[in-house]
Design an enzyme around this catalytic site. Structure first.
Site, PDB file in Angstrom:
ATOM      1  N   GLU A 147       0.883  -1.159   0.000  1.00 50.26           N
ATOM      2  CA  GLU A 147       0.000   0.000   0.000  1.00 50.26           C
ATOM      3  C   GLU A 147       0.917   1.204   0.000  1.00 50.26           C
ATOM      4  OE1 GLU A 147      -2.625   0.595   3.462  1.00 50.26           O
ATOM      5  OE2 GLU A 147      -2.388   2.663   2.813  1.00 50.26           O
TER       6      GLU A 147
ATOM      7  N   CYS B  29      -2.731   7.435   5.183  1.00 44.62           N
ATOM      8  CA  CYS B  29      -2.765   7.098   3.763  1.00 44.62           C
ATOM      9  C   CYS B  29      -4.060   7.584   3.130  1.00 44.62           C
ATOM     10  CB  CYS B  29      -2.596   5.608   3.565  1.00 44.62           C
ATOM     11  SG  CYS B  29      -3.495   4.645   4.766  1.00 44.62           S
TER      12      CYS B  29
END
Lengths: 530, 530
Positions: B265, B302
């Protein structure tokens, strides 16, 4: 139906380029008259632009309509009639009975995807309803389902002109999931590909699918395939073929600015491990079964058993005699292409020449025609096998190596050298399974399908079939190219947070209008949400 | 509990190497006393050999026992008490309340996996029973379920010392699935990692797990991580961090003789697209909400919203004023490391300097301590945004760019330049969703989670959460790192053909002793097979 020999760019025929090629007839070592136009890079661009445009529209077509499209494809394929089978027979050398069976399988595969779409639960819908009063923070409404990813590039295989080709195991699930498909037709059977493409185009038009939902391009080289895989609009690749071809595409796809998945099925030696008591009690019959599996379809199956491990035991001589005699009795068969046939003998002879390898039998009866493969088997000791990695590789064709180990300890060592496989077979009595747990564990770890007391040839098309295995059998062991779960290659999950019911896809609406199974607040249910 | 500073190789402590490093305290720009021993290549080898051995044993431990192990981990983590939170506070600069919440989330994640194992249906069991009388060939009995893949390498993230670290979103599902885990501890919080590793080791010993089911190695450089990813025994990698780091691991993993998956990720700008009527009717409130989301946790999420698209419309000035005033009022916050803080200001200032970019607000109140990030927002016109790819990239920290488009047509063009995202948010009234279908489609195609009228920060841990998105948000959009489906990263399907009931795993036995949902002859069912 007439073969056009032009590229199918959506609903349009295109032949901008000057390069053409013809169908090769392996049994006659000759060519058929039609010219197939290799696509130009401009045609690749046109195709991908159209596919990208079609995606936005096609992705929103309800699943039931996509099911109608798949069924229409089956109808149009059957409507071509025997012309399709006859052309396939000429282009591949495969016998008519096999081709009839393969066509039926292809129809069956497409029909299974239509049924999957109509049932609908495959989208793995999941719903977590809001808790607006939760502290310290409210829980939002979140729902999730599988959605299509975009244009999928499909490389037809040489060995299955129907089932793993234009309307085969990649095209079916990619279209079912809501993705446009672009097929790079296999140059070994362009005529079959052409006829099949026409069937798909007809079906798409008849069921009102957007222009660009399906395209097919020709090339007897690598340029078109390379351009398709590298194109930014391409989102995944399906491939069945050689390790070399699969890895070339894999590397290309990983080196893109946006890497994409290549679902490559690349080959397997499908080892069969025979434990002593089983061998002793089934020597004759197993020899027969094995010979049948090795020689089936000129050995041109990805599940062909290339390695058989036995121990020096009571039943060995009887088994080896039976196996040898059965192979001697088999008749040669036409291979798919001159290149495949040449390569088969090259690799077989290379194996024969390895230290300690002895030829056990080569089929003696030759059929008429060119490019004939003779089934061939050899033996080697466990120690020599362990010492020689060349013997661990696949020989594509009707060849199999019998590895004779001193005992099950050496057998365990020998199989520890094997890489990932589509299938592993264990031939054993129940008490032997318990007694040889280390062998069982090793075979389990390297196999996609683990067979007890059966040969690997024969791939049942059903939900429980996993046709994929640890690398290098496939590029990604998580995915199968056969059965309903093969659709998972061409989708991704997407969450929808905070959307009102009216704006959600039907699969995620409170009323569950499609009646599908969903995970609702952690419970499986077919019910509506009150 | 005392910090050991040594590598955890299964149940043994190891400190063969001479290289050590210390914990950095960002708020004080100073170091803590303990020395952490960087692992040697020999220690990597020992770790992987042990993990490989542990796999054969651990993979066969029943799911219910693995659930006990996960619950024991939660107990041991809680048993560390406030020492863990205090150390995390020192090492990361994150406030205690946030860390308390994150620890609770981590416990919740592990507990959810224990529950998943105890319920059991997640293995996606599928059974097709034999049809021995079928013609032309009998149908064999085939059954399929998900099985573990082998040792999994986990890279802890910098920004979540608990939830995405040693016992976080990768370790939990990898252990749940039956894989040994090897963590490369993040050098930004080695003390927290050390304490957490001790908790996992204690839990493993207490619940009788094999030695090697869990290991953790230190390194403040790249050597250990590289050696782990390249090791032949490693079968998958979990990573949360920068694009640069993720892609380095991805390339390394693809270039192995046996390529393996890197579930990386890597970052996201999480665009928020605001349609005119929504903006007009929610100008003040949305300004507040957005400012809160941009500055939350020093923007070190994120899912931080880095780009906000609006049009020149009625509500724009009121919204911009509200947004600006809220940002001005925010207080600076300590960033995770000196490097992250330095990089934040570098990238922010770089953005400020781009043509046509105007500073809108920078938070004015400074907290005490070093490495303070000030929330910062800027504006740019749609045309300048479209023309300048530098503005499309993530600035890690509390920065957000407001893109002011002439109209929704320009807005569509602007968002067409965006790459894959973890989330996209659409702020719109219902009639605007219908009226701007092209914008909706584009956001849908590039997002893993598509939010209506909500900000992206706040990642609910529930089955419907998909935390992953098209490249480059994650390396593989098929997989999530949050929620039950994250376990799918660390398994593969395996078929069992022709096995007698007694030799099958419980999940596939006729009697369905675990009472799980299975697909039996194409029907979902919890029933036994008669």
């Amino acid at each position: 139906m007439e073969i056009k020999g032009k590229n199918y760019i959506g609903y349009s025929l295109s032949s901008q380029g000057d390069r053409t090629f013809q169908s090769y007839v392996p049994a006659k070592d000759s060519f058929l008259p039609e010219n197939f136009h290799t696509a130009t890079i401009e045609e690749v661009e046109n195709t991908m632009a159209l596919a990208k445009k079609a995606f936005s529209e096609y992705a929103k077509i309800p699943a039931a309509k996509r099911a109608d499209f798949l069924i229409a494809i089956t109808e149009e394929i059957l409507a071509i009639g025997d012309v399709l089978l006859e052309r396939a027979n000429l282009e591949t050398g495969l016998p008519m009975a096999r081709l009839q069976g393969e066509r039926a399988r292809t129809i069956n595969q497409l029909t299974q995807f239509a049924e999957l779409l109509r049932e609908g639960s495959w989208v793995d819908a999941s719903i977590d309803t809001a808790l607006p009063d939760r502290t310290p923070v409210p829980k939002p409404d979140i729902r999730k389902m599988l959605v299509p990813i975009g244009p999928v590039i499909v490389f037809g295989s040489s060995n299955f002109p129907f089932a793993y080709s234009v309307a085969g195991v990649d095209t079916g699930p990619a279209l079912a999931a809501g993705n446009p498909v672009i097929v790079k037709a296999h140059a070994a059977h362009p005529g079959v590909s052409d006829l099949t493409a026409q069937a798909i185009v007809k079906a798409a038009q008849r069921t009102g699918m957007p222009d660009g939902v399906f395209s097919m391009l020709y090339d007897d080289g690598f340029e078109v395939g390379t351009a398709l895989v590298k194109h930014p609009a391409s989102k995944a690749v399906g491939f069945t073929g050689s390790m070399k071809g699969g890895m070339a595409l894999f590397k290309m796809a990983q080196e893109r600015e946006e890497p994409i998945a290549v679902f490559a099925e690349m080959g397997s030696v499908n080892p069969i491990v025979v434990l002593p008591d089983y061998l002793e009690h089934n020597a004759l019959e197993f020899g027969k079964t094995l010979a049948g599996s090795v020689s089936l379809g000129a050995g041109q199956f990805c599940t062909n058993p290339g390695l058989v491990f036995v121990t020096k035991t009571q039943g060995l001589i009887a088994f080896a005699d039976s196996y040898k005699n059965e192979i001697l009795k088999t008749t040669s068969a036409t291979m798919l292409t001159a290149g495949i046939c040449k390569n088969y003998y090259k690799l077989r002879d290379h194996a024969f020449e390895q230290e300690d390898v002895s030829r056990l039998a080569v089929s003696e009866q030759m059929s008429e025609g060119e490019n004939q493969a003779q089934a061939s088997i050899a033996t080697v000791s466990g120690q020599s096998f362990i010492a020689n990695p060349k013997l661990h590789e696949e020989v594509f064709g009707p060849f199999s190596l019998l590895v004779i180990c001193e005992d099950t300890g050496e057998m365990l060592e020998a199989i520890s050298h094997l890489k990932g496989q589509l299938t592993c077979s264990l031939m054993a009595e129940e008490h032997e399974v318990h007694a040889h747990q280390a062998i069982v564990d090793k075979l389990a770890q390297i196999s996609g399908r683990f067979i007890l007391n059966g040969v690997p040839t024969g791939v049942e098309v059903c939900p429980s079939m996993h046709h994929g295995g640890p690398f290098p059998a496939t590029a990604d062991a998580k995915f199968t190219s056969v059965g309903r779960h093969s659709i998972l290659r061409f989708v991704r999950p997407q969450s929808f947070q905070g959307w009102p019911d009216a704006l959600l896809p039907d699969e995620l609406k409170n009323s569950n209008p499609l009646g599908i199974f969903r995970l609702v607040n952690n419970q499986f249910s077919q019910e509506a949400i009150k």
